[in-house]
Design a protein around this motif. Structure first.
Motif, PDB file in Angstrom:
ATOM      1  N   ILE A   3     163.104  77.381  64.740  1.00 29.47           N
ATOM      2  CA  ILE A   3     161.835  77.696  65.401  1.00 29.47           C
ATOM      3  C   ILE A   3     161.873  77.301  66.874  1.00 29.47           C
ATOM      4  CG2 ILE A   3     160.424  77.609  63.323  1.00 29.47           C
ATOM      5  CD1 ILE A   3     159.670  74.743  64.004  1.00 29.47           C
ATOM      6  N   PRO A  47     166.065  78.326  52.338  1.00 24.19           N
ATOM      7  CA  PRO A  47     165.104  77.442  53.016  1.00 24.19           C
ATOM      8  C   PRO A  47     165.553  77.016  54.405  1.00 24.19           C
ATOM      9  CG  PRO A  47     165.599  76.692  50.777  1.00 24.19           C
ATOM     10  CD  PRO A  47     166.623  77.727  51.132  1.00 24.19           C
ATOM     11  N   ILE A  91     154.804  73.752  58.164  1.00 26.77           N
ATOM     12  CA  ILE A  91     155.164  72.561  57.390  1.00 26.77           C
ATOM     13  C   ILE A  91     155.547  71.409  58.318  1.00 26.77           C
ATOM     14  CG2 ILE A  91     156.782  71.614  55.694  1.00 26.77           C
ATOM     15  CD1 ILE A  91     154.676  73.597  54.567  1.00 26.77           C
ATOM     16  N   SER A  92     156.290  71.721  59.372  1.00 29.86           N
ATOM     17  CA  SER A  92     156.672  70.681  60.340  1.00 29.86           C
ATOM     18  C   SER A  92     155.433  70.047  60.965  1.00 29.86           C
ATOM     19  CB  SER A  92     157.552  71.278  61.442  1.00 29.86           C
ATOM     20  OG  SER A  92     158.762  71.772  60.907  1.00 29.86           O
ATOM     21  N   CYS A 125     160.130  75.748  59.349  1.00 30.02           N
ATOM     22  CA  CYS A 125     158.807  76.377  59.218  1.00 30.02           C
ATOM     23  C   CYS A 125     157.831  75.552  60.048  1.00 30.02           C
ATOM     24  CB  CYS A 125     158.375  76.428  57.757  1.00 30.02           C
ATOM     25  SG  CYS A 125     156.729  77.116  57.513  1.00 30.02           S
ATOM     26  N   SER A 126     157.246  76.148  61.084  1.00 27.75           N
ATOM     27  CA  SER A 126     156.381  75.392  61.997  1.00 27.75           C
ATOM     28  C   SER A 126     155.148  74.820  61.311  1.00 27.75           C
ATOM     29  CB  SER A 126     155.959  76.276  63.176  1.00 27.75           C
ATOM     30  OG  SER A 126     155.245  77.408  62.728  1.00 27.75           O
ATOM     31  N   GLY A 146     161.793  80.680  62.316  1.00 29.85           N
ATOM     32  CA  GLY A 146     161.206  80.104  61.116  1.00 29.85           C
ATOM     33  C   GLY A 146     161.485  80.891  59.853  1.00 29.85           C
ATOM     34  N   THR A 147     160.585  80.758  58.879  1.00 31.40           N
ATOM     35  CA  THR A 147     160.756  81.387  57.573  1.00 31.40           C
ATOM     36  C   THR A 147     160.152  82.786  57.573  1.00 31.40           C
ATOM     37  OG1 THR A 147     160.676  79.202  56.524  1.00 31.40           O
ATOM     38  CG2 THR A 147     160.298  81.117  55.116  1.00 31.40           C
ATOM     39  N   SER A 193     165.799  81.641  56.603  1.00 28.59           N
ATOM     40  CA  SER A 193     165.058  80.907  57.640  1.00 28.59           C
ATOM     41  C   SER A 193     165.965  80.616  58.834  1.00 28.59           C
ATOM     42  CB  SER A 193     164.527  79.590  57.070  1.00 28.59           C
ATOM     43  OG  SER A 193     163.663  79.826  55.988  1.00 28.59           O
ATOM     44  N   SER A 214     163.285  86.548  60.679  1.00 25.51           N
ATOM     45  CA  SER A 214     162.209  86.768  61.651  1.00 25.51           C
ATOM     46  C   SER A 214     162.662  86.199  62.989  1.00 25.51           C
ATOM     47  CB  SER A 214     160.919  86.092  61.175  1.00 25.51           C
ATOM     48  OG  SER A 214     161.126  84.710  61.003  1.00 25.51           O
ATOM     49  N   ILE A 256     156.175  84.795  56.718  1.00 27.07           N
ATOM     50  CA  ILE A 256     155.002  83.996  57.088  1.00 27.07           C
ATOM     51  C   ILE A 256     154.475  84.576  58.400  1.00 27.07           C
ATOM     52  CG2 ILE A 256     154.085  81.703  57.563  1.00 27.07           C
ATOM     53  CD1 ILE A 256     155.226  81.945  54.770  1.00 27.07           C
ATOM     54  N   TYR A 298     146.767  77.378  54.157  1.00 25.16           N
ATOM     55  CA  TYR A 298     147.340  77.998  55.353  1.00 25.16           C
ATOM     56  C   TYR A 298     146.588  79.300  55.628  1.00 25.16           C
ATOM     57  CZ  TYR A 298     150.569  80.734  58.169  1.00 25.16           C
ATOM     58  OH  TYR A 298     151.127  81.533  59.143  1.00 25.16           O
TER      59      TYR A 298
END
Length: 284
Positions: free
Chosen positions: A18, A117, A123-124, A120-121, A91-92, A15, A88, A95, A138
């Motif tokens: 973001i 870990p 989860i945030s 992650c947008s 983020g993670t 991860s 990516s 996804i 999701y």
């Protein structure tokens, strides 16, 4: 290390930030420095992050256009005992981003997969939404075409869990207006934009009010958007006596279906809800 992994390299799913460049773990930096290859969604974008943390590892591309071909390449390198990290743009990984093909390949061969870990947008956004986060679904990006949006909204309008959706600034108003027809104008929604960045915005309101708020100032629409939508209320609604009185008066002269249709329009009530209530109460 487990014996079954000793003949292969390791695949790391790392991860990355973001938005705020500081939102990266010490472990992520350590992994990225020590792997043989970094498979990045966008080499130019990822290199900026690597330069900040003085990471010199070899980098290759892995994006939606070359995923099939590059996954085979990555797999062959893992078989040669090379350690590889997937990242990516933000983020993670995996996804809504490439990487699923190579992960599946690794599972079949029992190649060790290690998730690292981090940001992650989705989860945030949900933890800061003020909406129930105990149970959620999701759904990724809202579809582009109007017909597909309607199909999605119809399905999700009865979803009892909290809903997480992504949308672009260009389509946000169009999508919200279609959504309002299925979810209702008073459905609670939290609009999160540019999480961890300078223009970060988190606004909890009702669906119709959100549309007006965004239309009032178009600058509010710009940026990376996450929508958190409250699930359908499980509590049974009571139908007011005046609504039933309207139905009873109409029923004396008209059919049940037509009486329900007219009553629902007069009182701005969903026709199906009124129909089920009347059937249950045996008022037909």
């Amino acid at each position: 290390m487990n014996k079954k992994y000793k003949n292969f390299g390791n695949l790391y799913i790392v991860s990355t930030p973001i938005g705020n460049i500081k939102d990266i773990t010490y472990r992520s930096i350590e992994i990225l420095k020590n792997v043989n290859i970094i498979a990045a969604e966008n080499i130019k974008h990822t290199r900026k992050l690597l330069n900040v943390y003085k990471i010199k590892s070899n980098i290759i591309s892995l994006n939606k256009n070359n995923e099939n071909k590059k996954s085979k390449k990555i797999f062959s390198e893992l078989l040669k005992k090379k350690d590889i990290a997937i990242v990516s743009n933000a983020g993670t990984p995996l996804i809504n981003d490439p990487g699923n093909i190579i992960v599946k390949m690794c599972h079949k061969k029992d190649i060790k997969i290690t998730p690292i870990p981090g940001a992650c947008s989705a989860i945030s956004a949900i933890v800061s939404s003020g909406i129930d986060s105990k149970s959620f679904c999701y759904e990724g990006f809202i579809p582009k075409k109007k017909k597909q949006i309607k199909k999605m909204c119809k399905k999700l309008s009865i979803e009892k869990r909290t809903i997480i959706l992504f949308e672009t600034s260009k389509r946000i108003i169009k999508s919200l207006k279609i959504m309002k027809k299925f979810f209702g104008k008073n459905r609670t929604i939290t609009f999160s934009k540019e999480i961890t960045k300078f223009w970060e915005t988190i606004k909890k309101t009702k669906l119709e009010k959100l549309i007006k708020w965004l239309e009032f100032d178009k600058k509010r629409q710009k940026g990376e958007i996450v929508l958190i939508i409250k699930g359908q209320n499980n509590k049974k609604k009571k139908i007011k006596e005046k609504i039933l009185k309207t139905f009873k008066i109409l029923k004396k002269k008209l059919s049940t279906n037509l009486s329900i249709k007219i009553t629902s329009k007069i009182h701005n009530l969903k026709k199906n809800f009124l129909y089920k209530y009347i059937l249950k109460k045996k008022m037909t």
